[in-house]
Design an enzyme around this catalytic site. Structure first.
Site, PDB file in Angstrom:
ATOM      1  N   THR A 132       0.816  -1.209   0.000  1.00 56.09           N
ATOM      2  CA  THR A 132       0.000   0.000   0.000  1.00 56.09           C
ATOM      3  C   THR A 132       0.852   1.263   0.000  1.00 56.09           C
ATOM      4  OG1 THR A 132      -1.443   1.282   1.461  1.00 56.09           O
ATOM      5  CG2 THR A 132      -0.115  -0.370   2.505  1.00 56.09           C
ATOM      6  N   ASP A 133       0.283   2.350  -0.503  1.00 53.49           N
ATOM      7  CA  ASP A 133       0.977   3.645  -0.427  1.00 53.49           C
ATOM      8  C   ASP A 133       1.015   4.177   1.005  1.00 53.49           C
ATOM      9  OD1 ASP A 133      -1.719   4.311  -0.153  1.00 53.49           O
ATOM     10  OD2 ASP A 133      -1.688   5.914  -1.667  1.00 53.49           O
ATOM     11  N   GLU A 134       0.212   3.572   1.901  1.00 48.07           N
ATOM     12  CA  GLU A 134       0.135   4.114   3.266  1.00 48.07           C
ATOM     13  C   GLU A 134       1.447   3.936   4.023  1.00 48.07           C
ATOM     14  OE1 GLU A 134      -3.593   3.364   5.247  1.00 48.07           O
ATOM     15  OE2 GLU A 134      -4.627   3.118   3.340  1.00 48.07           O
ATOM     16  N   TYR A 158      -1.934  -0.499  10.832  1.00 46.25           N
ATOM     17  CA  TYR A 158      -2.047  -1.173   9.522  1.00 46.25           C
ATOM     18  C   TYR A 158      -0.826  -0.863   8.664  1.00 46.25           C
ATOM     19  CZ  TYR A 158      -3.346  -1.702   4.587  1.00 46.25           C
ATOM     20  OH  TYR A 158      -3.344  -2.020   3.253  1.00 46.25           O
ATOM     21  N   LYS A 162       2.197  -3.306   7.248  1.00 45.80           N
ATOM     22  CA  LYS A 162       2.493  -3.491   5.820  1.00 45.80           C
ATOM     23  C   LYS A 162       3.940  -3.070   5.531  1.00 45.80           C
ATOM     24  CE  LYS A 162       0.106  -4.691   2.896  1.00 45.80           C
ATOM     25  NZ  LYS A 162      -0.257  -6.038   2.371  1.00 45.80           N
TER      26      LYS A 162
END
Ligand code: NAD
Ligand code: TYD
Length: 357
Positions: A132-134, A158, A162
């Site tokens: 994810t870009d997060e 989260y 990741k």
């Protein structure tokens, strides 16, 4: 054949359906069937000889080792994860368990398998990790979009889980030579997304005349990508990506949450007007902000566009309309996934969040 993990979830199921559309190559789907996994997502292929399903945990190295030895895949695409930020705030350890330890055990089993392959097969093997870009954290309003060089600054349990998984995947390449590729994608939307995420939640609540909860001022920005475009990007990375590289995937569609919610309300006003004719936007309710809420994500997909000739094919307004139509046409799916534990989640998450305006 290829192995997909988490194929009964939102993106994994879109990937499997897209993969089996034009191809003869079989897929084995390993999925634990958590609250987010629905075998019905793959109903169109459940009797297809090219599709195989195994219920199991990516963290079960014995099971994974046995499956790999038996099916001898040429690639693994790892979607399996806990994926919802709000749940990660409520139960962070579950995210460490699946996203970190699960990925680590999957890597270990994949490495053992890869080392057992004859040279030609080993050279062609790929492990694609869907991230994810997060992991990059939050951008200032005028900052340039995330490139692959942006430093990792995860802010939620989260995104931290990741990020940790990405680091392990990278290390398994650097240290042991496992042929990995990592993708960091922006927010997806489309059919079969579990109605805990913003877009399906808003559609779900609007159709039931329930408040549309907007965290804080609703001016947080996300970069939205239609799920099928994410899947074509993953196919490009799997087939043509350079081993050891990471690729950012984005929708070129930055929108504030308020813009997204109002766009959904306008589509619903047109396709399913409310009894009495009031606009759906009247249901918008600002509630207490998410703790640690990232303000903005945006993806620079220049590397993917230039090196692998990928670009998104479905614009945001078009994709949003398709998505709303899908939820209108698939009430049975929504009913089946929102019984039981979904209701408990919604009560826990939103009951304490009194309207702020
Ligand atoms: P999802 O929550 O809809 O589905 C996750 C799937 O993984 C479910 O089918 C679940 O049963 C399965 N699963 C969970 N734990 C498992 C385990 N231990 N072993 C095997 N299967 C397990 O998630 P999604 O939105 O489809 O996301 C898929 C992947 O893409 C995730 O890795 C996520 O981090 C990443 N991603 C998601 C988005 C997004 O906007 N949804 C954006 C970028 C990246
Ligand atoms: P979400 O779909 O949970 O994805 P992510 O947190 O991974 O970006 O949320 C998208 C945006 O919408 C995010 O800024 C949080 C916000 N949001 C709300 O305002 N209300 C809600 O009820 C939810 C679920 C999200």
């Amino acid at each position: 054949m290829i192995v997909v993990t988490g194929g009964c979830g939102f993106i994994g199921s879109a990937f499997v359906l897209g993969w089996l559309g034009p191809r003869a190559e079989p897929v084995l789907n390993l999925d634990l069937l958590t609250y987010a996994g629905h075998p019905g997502n793959l109903a169109p292929v459940q009797d297809d000889a090219r599709y195989r399903f195994c219920r199991g945990d990516i963290g079960d190295a014995v099971l994974v080792g046995r499956l790999l030895a038996e099916h001898r895949p040429r690639a693994i695409v790892n979607f399996a994860a806990e994926s919802h930020v709000d749940r990660s705030i409520a139960d962070p350890l579950a995210f460490a368990q699946t996203n970190v330890m699960g990925t680590l055990r999957l890597l270990q089993a994949s490495l053992d398998y890869w080392k057992s392959l004859p040279a030609a097969e080993a050279a062609g093997f790929r492990f694609v990790h869907v991230s994810t870009d997060e992991v990059f954290g939050s951008l200032a309003p005028d900052a340039p979009a995330f490139t692959e060089q942006h430093r990792y600054e995860p802010n939620s349990p989260y995104s931290a889980s990741k990020a940790a998984s990405d680091h392990f995947v990278r290390a398994w390449h650097h240290t042991y030579g496992l042929p990995v590729l990592i993708t960091n994608c922006s927010n997806n939307y489309g059919p079969r997304q579990f109605p805990e995420k913003l877009i399906p939640l808003v559609i779900h609540n609007a159709l039931r005349e329930q408040p549309l909860p907007v965290y804080g001022d609703g001016r947080q920005v996300r970069d939205w990508l239609y799920v099928e475009d994410h899947c074509t990007a993953l196919e490009a990375v799997l087939e043509r990506g350079a081993v050891g590289e990471t690729y950012n995937v984005g929708g070129r569609a930055e929108r504030t949450n308020m813009q997204v919610v109002h766009a959904l309300c306008a589509i619903l006003d047109e396709l399913r007007p409310r009894a009495g004719g009031k606009p759906h936007a009247d249901l918008v309710t600002h509630v207490k902000d998410r703790p640690g809420h990232d303000r903005r994500y945006a993806i620079d997909d220049g590397k993917l566009a230039t090196e692998l000739s990928w670009k998104p094919s479905i614009g945001f307004e078009q994709g949003l309309r398709r998505t709303v139509q899908w939820y209108l046409d698939n009430g049975d799916w929504v009913e089946s996934v929102t019984s039981g534990s979904y209701r408990q989640w919604v009560e826990r998450q939103y009951e304490g969040l009194a309207p702020t305006a």
